[in-house]
Design an enzyme around this catalytic site. Structure first.
Site, PDB file in Angstrom:
ATOM      1  CE  LYS A  13      -4.278   8.995 -21.276  1.00  0.00           C
ATOM      2  NZ  LYS A  13      -4.591   9.969 -20.168  1.00  0.00           N
ATOM      3  NE  ARG A  88     -10.781   9.315 -22.899  1.00  0.00           N
ATOM      4  CZ  ARG A  88      -9.881  10.516 -22.905  1.00  0.00           C
ATOM      5  NH1 ARG A  88      -8.938  10.207 -24.024  1.00  0.00           N
ATOM      6  NH2 ARG A  88      -9.339  11.285 -22.139  1.00  0.00           N
ATOM      7  NE  ARG A 127      -1.977  18.754 -19.516  1.00  0.00           N
ATOM      8  CZ  ARG A 127      -2.732  17.509 -19.404  1.00  0.00           C
ATOM      9  NH1 ARG A 127      -1.895  16.466 -19.995  1.00  0.00           N
ATOM     10  NH2 ARG A 127      -4.048  17.352 -19.113  1.00  0.00           N
ATOM     11  NE  ARG A 153      -5.631  19.281 -22.612  1.00  0.00           N
ATOM     12  CZ  ARG A 153      -5.522  17.818 -22.607  1.00  0.00           C
ATOM     13  NH1 ARG A 153      -4.331  17.138 -22.887  1.00  0.00           N
ATOM     14  NH2 ARG A 153      -6.430  17.360 -21.831  1.00  0.00           N
ATOM     15  NE  ARG A 164      -9.465  16.050 -18.980  1.00  0.00           N
ATOM     16  CZ  ARG A 164      -8.264  16.790 -18.873  1.00  0.00           C
ATOM     17  NH1 ARG A 164      -8.151  17.965 -18.581  1.00  0.00           N
ATOM     18  NH2 ARG A 164      -7.158  16.135 -19.154  1.00  0.00           N
TER      19      ARG A 164
HETATM   20  P1  AP5 Z   1       0.584  14.207 -19.754  1.00  0.00           P
HETATM   21  O1  AP5 Z   1       1.616  13.188 -20.252  1.00  0.00           O
HETATM   22  O2  AP5 Z   1       0.203  15.131 -20.608  1.00  0.00           O
HETATM   23  O3  AP5 Z   1      -0.729  13.147 -19.143  1.00  0.00           O
HETATM   24  P2  AP5 Z   1      -1.737  12.655 -20.074  1.00  0.00           P
HETATM   25  O4  AP5 Z   1      -2.202  11.238 -19.342  1.00  0.00           O
HETATM   26  O5  AP5 Z   1      -1.499  12.378 -21.561  1.00  0.00           O
HETATM   27  O6  AP5 Z   1      -2.941  13.349 -19.841  1.00  0.00           O
HETATM   28  P3  AP5 Z   1      -4.176  13.967 -20.697  1.00  0.00           P
HETATM   29  O7  AP5 Z   1      -4.914  14.976 -19.662  1.00  0.00           O
HETATM   30  O8  AP5 Z   1      -3.662  14.520 -22.083  1.00  0.00           O
HETATM   31  O9  AP5 Z   1      -4.996  12.848 -20.683  1.00  0.00           O
HETATM   32  P4  AP5 Z   1      -6.652  12.813 -21.163  1.00  0.00           P
HETATM   33  O10 AP5 Z   1      -6.762  11.384 -21.432  1.00  0.00           O
HETATM   34  O11 AP5 Z   1      -7.465  13.460 -19.920  1.00  0.00           O
HETATM   35  O12 AP5 Z   1      -6.749  14.160 -22.214  1.00  0.00           O
HETATM   36  P5  AP5 Z   1      -7.064  13.884 -23.839  1.00  0.00           P
HETATM   37  O13 AP5 Z   1      -6.259  14.992 -24.564  1.00  0.00           O
HETATM   38  O14 AP5 Z   1      -6.755  12.565 -24.278  1.00  0.00           O
HETATM   39  O15 AP5 Z   1       0.936  14.416 -18.383  1.00  0.00           O
HETATM   40  C1  AP5 Z   1       0.147  15.504 -17.538  1.00  0.00           C
HETATM   41  C2  AP5 Z   1       1.166  16.414 -16.839  1.00  0.00           C
HETATM   42  O16 AP5 Z   1       1.917  15.736 -15.875  1.00  0.00           O
HETATM   43  C3  AP5 Z   1       2.141  17.226 -17.688  1.00  0.00           C
HETATM   44  O17 AP5 Z   1       2.362  18.564 -17.055  1.00  0.00           O
HETATM   45  C4  AP5 Z   1       3.338  16.352 -17.643  1.00  0.00           C
HETATM   46  O18 AP5 Z   1       4.577  17.362 -17.781  1.00  0.00           O
HETATM   47  C5  AP5 Z   1       3.436  15.785 -16.225  1.00  0.00           C
HETATM   48  N1  AP5 Z   1       3.878  14.465 -15.733  1.00  0.00           N
HETATM   49  C6  AP5 Z   1       3.981  13.461 -16.891  1.00  0.00           C
HETATM   50  N2  AP5 Z   1       4.601  12.422 -16.177  1.00  0.00           N
HETATM   51  C7  AP5 Z   1       5.019  12.727 -14.888  1.00  0.00           C
HETATM   52  C8  AP5 Z   1       5.632  12.337 -13.590  1.00  0.00           C
HETATM   53  N3  AP5 Z   1       6.180  11.151 -13.783  1.00  0.00           N
HETATM   54  N4  AP5 Z   1       5.919  12.940 -12.714  1.00  0.00           N
HETATM   55  C9  AP5 Z   1       5.410  14.324 -12.601  1.00  0.00           C
HETATM   56  N5  AP5 Z   1       4.861  15.013 -13.516  1.00  0.00           N
HETATM   57  C10 AP5 Z   1       4.413  14.205 -14.709  1.00  0.00           C
HETATM   58  O19 AP5 Z   1      -8.532  13.988 -23.946  1.00  0.00           O
HETATM   59  C11 AP5 Z   1      -9.057  15.468 -23.799  1.00  0.00           C
HETATM   60  C12 AP5 Z   1     -10.389  15.384 -24.268  1.00  0.00           C
HETATM   61  O20 AP5 Z   1     -10.676  14.976 -25.510  1.00  0.00           O
HETATM   62  C13 AP5 Z   1     -11.458  14.526 -23.046  1.00  0.00           C
HETATM   63  O21 AP5 Z   1     -11.727  14.746 -21.958  1.00  0.00           O
HETATM   64  C14 AP5 Z   1     -12.545  14.132 -24.153  1.00  0.00           C
HETATM   65  O22 AP5 Z   1     -13.347  15.151 -24.072  1.00  0.00           O
HETATM   66  C15 AP5 Z   1     -11.988  14.242 -25.557  1.00  0.00           C
HETATM   67  N6  AP5 Z   1     -11.438  12.758 -25.952  1.00  0.00           N
HETATM   68  C16 AP5 Z   1     -10.281  12.446 -26.131  1.00  0.00           C
HETATM   69  N7  AP5 Z   1     -10.150  11.135 -26.747  1.00  0.00           N
HETATM   70  C17 AP5 Z   1     -11.326  10.514 -26.473  1.00  0.00           C
HETATM   71  C18 AP5 Z   1     -11.930   9.443 -26.805  1.00  0.00           C
HETATM   72  N8  AP5 Z   1     -11.178   8.265 -27.123  1.00  0.00           N
HETATM   73  N9  AP5 Z   1     -13.179   9.132 -26.717  1.00  0.00           N
HETATM   74  C19 AP5 Z   1     -14.139  10.172 -26.176  1.00  0.00           C
HETATM   75  N10 AP5 Z   1     -13.579  11.548 -25.907  1.00  0.00           N
HETATM   76  C20 AP5 Z   1     -12.197  11.556 -26.292  1.00  0.00           C
END
Ligand code: AP5
Length: 207
Positions: A13, A88, A127, A153, A164
């Site tokens: 994402k 979410r 990552r 992270r 997660r």
């Molecule tokens: P990346 O693009 O970083 O993936 P992402 O989907 O953004 O992953 P996140 O882990 O950031 O998502 P998340 O939803 O768990 O975390 P968030 O920060 O929102 O890609 C991942 C890796 O793969 C990278 O190394 C990239 O280079 C690689 N990659 C990308 N595309 C690729 C491809 N095509 N092929 C190969 N490799 C590839 O949330 C973190 C925490 O915050 C949550 O657990 C929760 O506690 C809290 N939180 C955040 N938002 C909320 C909400 N709305 N409600 C409640 N809690 C929340």
């Protein structure tokens, strides 16, 4: 364009959101980034969020809903935005719908990036993020340049990633039927190189 990016943890994402934000010249709004910034700054909100994030749990709805409502009302979001990682839960989706109705600015699409669970662990654990630029890298698939100042992270440790992923399946997968019923859901296969996935995303959004 007003877009919601759905998809499990580490599905891409943030990676695709950055590309789309640059192309459309609109902000990418990541609740994960906002919560990590609040945690790093030691604000009361950041301290409250930290225990949930470290446990791989969702932060309570009322905390994130308030953050996003405030952020999308900012002037730079009037021409559009990409929401990465919000909503979410169904309660968050309902709150977003209500807020956008009040702003007279409906969503254009909710984009789901599909990646099988078996690939997500490796994507998260390897990552790395450049702390100066925020650029997302992967030690195997998207290697960082030597000058990058890399951070790993805290919630990208294997045991937390598994939690997660469980939380995603329990709480967030319900948003697929939610947006499908509203005819806003677009799905893309997130397996392949980041450029290949971008091509699919662009095609899906043009439909
Ligand atoms: P990346 O693009 O970083 O993936 P992402 O989907 O953004 O992953 P996140 O882990 O950031 O998502 P998340 O939803 O768990 O975390 P968030 O920060 O929102 O890609 C991942 C890796 O793969 C990278 O190394 C990239 O280079 C690689 N990659 C990308 N595309 C690729 C491809 N095509 N092929 C190969 N490799 C590839 O949330 C973190 C925490 O915050 C949550 O657990 C929760 O506690 C809290 N939180 C955040 N938002 C909320 C909400 N709305 N409600 C409640 N809690 C929340």
């Amino acid at each position: 364009m007003r877009l919601v990016l759905l998809g499990p943890p580490a599905s891409g994402k943030g990676t695709q959101g950055d590309v789309l934000a640059q192309r459309h010249e609109i902000p990418k709004i990541s609740t994960g980034d906002m919560l990590r910034a609040a945690r790093a700054a030691g604000t009361p909100l950041g301290r409250e969020a930290a225990s949930f994030m470290e446990a791989g749990k969702l932060v309570p709805d009322e905390v994130v809903i308030g953050l996003v409502e405030e952020r999308i009302a900012q002037p730079d979001a009037t021409c559009g935005f990409i929401l990465d990682g919000f909503p979410r839960t169904v309660a968050q989706a309902d709150a977003l719908d209500k807020k956008l109705k009040a702003l007279g600015a409906p969503l254009d699409a909710a984009l789901q990036i599909d990646v099988p669970r078996s690939l997500l662990l490796e994507r998260a654990v390897l990552r790395r993020i450049d702390k100066r630029t925020g650029q997302i890298y992967h030690l195997k698939y998207s290697p960082p340049p030597p000058e990058a100042e890399l951070v790993h992270r805290a919630d990208d440790q294997e045991a937390t990633v598994q939690k997660r992923l469980d939380e995603y399946e329990a709480m967030t997968a319900a948003l697929l039927p939610y947006y499908e019923a509203r005819e806003l859901l677009r799905r893309v296969d997130g397996v392949g190189s980041p450029d290949e996935v971008t091509r699919r995303v662009v095609e899906a959004l043009a439909r």
